[in-house]
Design a protein around this motif. Structure first.
Motif, PDB file in Angstrom:
ATOM      1  N   LYS A 163       0.870  -1.186   0.000  1.00 26.08           N
ATOM      2  CA  LYS A 163       0.000   0.000   0.000  1.00 26.08           C
ATOM      3  C   LYS A 163       0.902   1.229   0.000  1.00 26.08           C
ATOM      4  O   LYS A 163       1.031   1.928   0.997  1.00 26.08           O
ATOM      5  CB  LYS A 163      -0.943  -0.002   1.193  1.00 26.08           C
ATOM      6  N   GLY A 164       1.562   1.432  -1.118  1.00 23.95           N
ATOM      7  CA  GLY A 164       2.418   2.593  -1.277  1.00 23.95           C
ATOM      8  C   GLY A 164       3.898   2.294  -1.305  1.00 23.95           C
ATOM      9  O   GLY A 164       4.682   3.124  -1.730  1.00 23.95           O
ATOM     10  N   SER A 165       4.299   1.116  -0.859  1.00 25.89           N
ATOM     11  CA  SER A 165       5.715   0.749  -0.861  1.00 25.89           C
ATOM     12  C   SER A 165       5.875  -0.683  -1.366  1.00 25.89           C
ATOM     13  O   SER A 165       5.293  -1.609  -0.809  1.00 25.89           O
ATOM     14  CB  SER A 165       6.306   0.852   0.549  1.00 25.89           C
ATOM     15  N   ALA A 166       6.691  -0.826  -2.399  1.00 23.44           N
ATOM     16  CA  ALA A 166       6.949  -2.158  -2.945  1.00 23.44           C
ATOM     17  C   ALA A 166       7.797  -2.996  -1.989  1.00 23.44           C
ATOM     18  O   ALA A 166       7.804  -4.228  -2.073  1.00 23.44           O
ATOM     19  CB  ALA A 166       7.624  -2.047  -4.304  1.00 23.44           C
ATOM     20  N   ASP A 167       8.497  -2.368  -1.064  1.00 23.47           N
ATOM     21  CA  ASP A 167       9.362  -3.096  -0.136  1.00 23.47           C
ATOM     22  C   ASP A 167       8.583  -4.117   0.694  1.00 23.47           C
ATOM     23  O   ASP A 167       9.084  -5.206   0.959  1.00 23.47           O
ATOM     24  CB  ASP A 167      10.093  -2.129   0.798  1.00 23.47           C
ATOM     25  N   THR A 168       7.374  -3.766   1.101  1.00 23.48           N
ATOM     26  CA  THR A 168       6.591  -4.700   1.913  1.00 23.48           C
ATOM     27  C   THR A 168       6.190  -5.939   1.107  1.00 23.48           C
ATOM     28  O   THR A 168       6.172  -7.046   1.634  1.00 23.48           O
ATOM     29  CB  THR A 168       5.347  -4.021   2.504  1.00 23.48           C
ATOM     30  N   ALA A 169       5.914  -5.755  -0.174  1.00 23.18           N
ATOM     31  CA  ALA A 169       5.596  -6.896  -1.043  1.00 23.18           C
ATOM     32  C   ALA A 169       6.822  -7.791  -1.214  1.00 23.18           C
ATOM     33  O   ALA A 169       6.722  -9.023  -1.140  1.00 23.18           O
ATOM     34  CB  ALA A 169       5.096  -6.414  -2.394  1.00 23.18           C
ATOM     35  N   LEU A 170       7.969  -7.172  -1.423  1.00 26.14           N
ATOM     36  CA  LEU A 170       9.210  -7.946  -1.585  1.00 26.14           C
ATOM     37  C   LEU A 170       9.565  -8.688  -0.301  1.00 26.14           C
ATOM     38  O   LEU A 170       9.980  -9.855  -0.350  1.00 26.14           O
ATOM     39  CB  LEU A 170      10.347  -7.023  -2.017  1.00 26.14           C
ATOM     40  N   ASP A 171       9.410  -8.030   0.833  1.00 24.44           N
ATOM     41  CA  ASP A 171       9.681  -8.692   2.112  1.00 24.44           C
ATOM     42  C   ASP A 171       8.762  -9.885   2.324  1.00 24.44           C
ATOM     43  O   ASP A 171       9.180 -10.916   2.847  1.00 24.44           O
ATOM     44  CB  ASP A 171       9.514  -7.707   3.278  1.00 24.44           C
TER      45      ASP A 171
END
Length: 149
Positions: free
Chosen positions: A48-56
């Motif tokens: 929700k605004g940051s691709a980092d959370t999806a990658l993590d």
């Protein structure tokens, strides 16, 4: 064309061998094709605004080659419903939109833009979607009203 991609039930399915969550068959090939031919966006509760959370979220299930590809997917933001993030000429790959999201697609005459896949039930489902995407790209300006599968 914009391609919006969910994680759970799409890229991450259920292994038919272990019955545990796992990266779906041919996820690397699928993502490689999509990134080469579409503008790709995450459309998942894990972003929700940051691709980092999806990658993590994907990291325990994916190798570095897959994660390198996944880093190229752009983030989206939505407050309540995924449909808030949809824009432009798009296709949305998801296993199960909410009742409201489904209603939104129907009311905006965009139901044909949703490509249903559930890799929890069909671990090879990305191959079916990939065949469809290859047929509709690059010359297709809009998606057919009904899916060919």
């Amino acid at each position: 064309m914009n391609l919006f991609i969910d994680i759970d039930g799409v890229l991450l399915g259920r292994s038919p061998i272990t019955s545990k969550p796992a990266l779906a068959n041919d996820a690397h090939k699928f993502l490689s094709f999509c990134l080469t031919n579409y503008s790709c966006f995450w459309l998942t509760t894990h972003c929700k605004g940051s691709a980092d959370t999806a990658l993590d979220y994907l990291r325990p299930y994916a190798d570095e080659a897959f994660l390198t590809l996944a880093q190229k997917i752009q983030p989206t933001y939505f407050k309540t419903f995924k449909t808030e993030a949809l824009f432009g000429d798009y296709c949305w790959i998801d296993d199960q939109p909410s009742a409201y999201e489904f209603q939104f697609l129907e009311e905006t005459d965009a139901l044909h833009r949703w490509l249903q896949i559930n890799t929890r039930q069909n671990f090879d489902g990305l191959n079916e979607i990939l065949k469809f995407l290859k047929k509709t790209h690059p010359t297709a300006k809009s998606l057919p009203s009904k899916h060919p599968y």
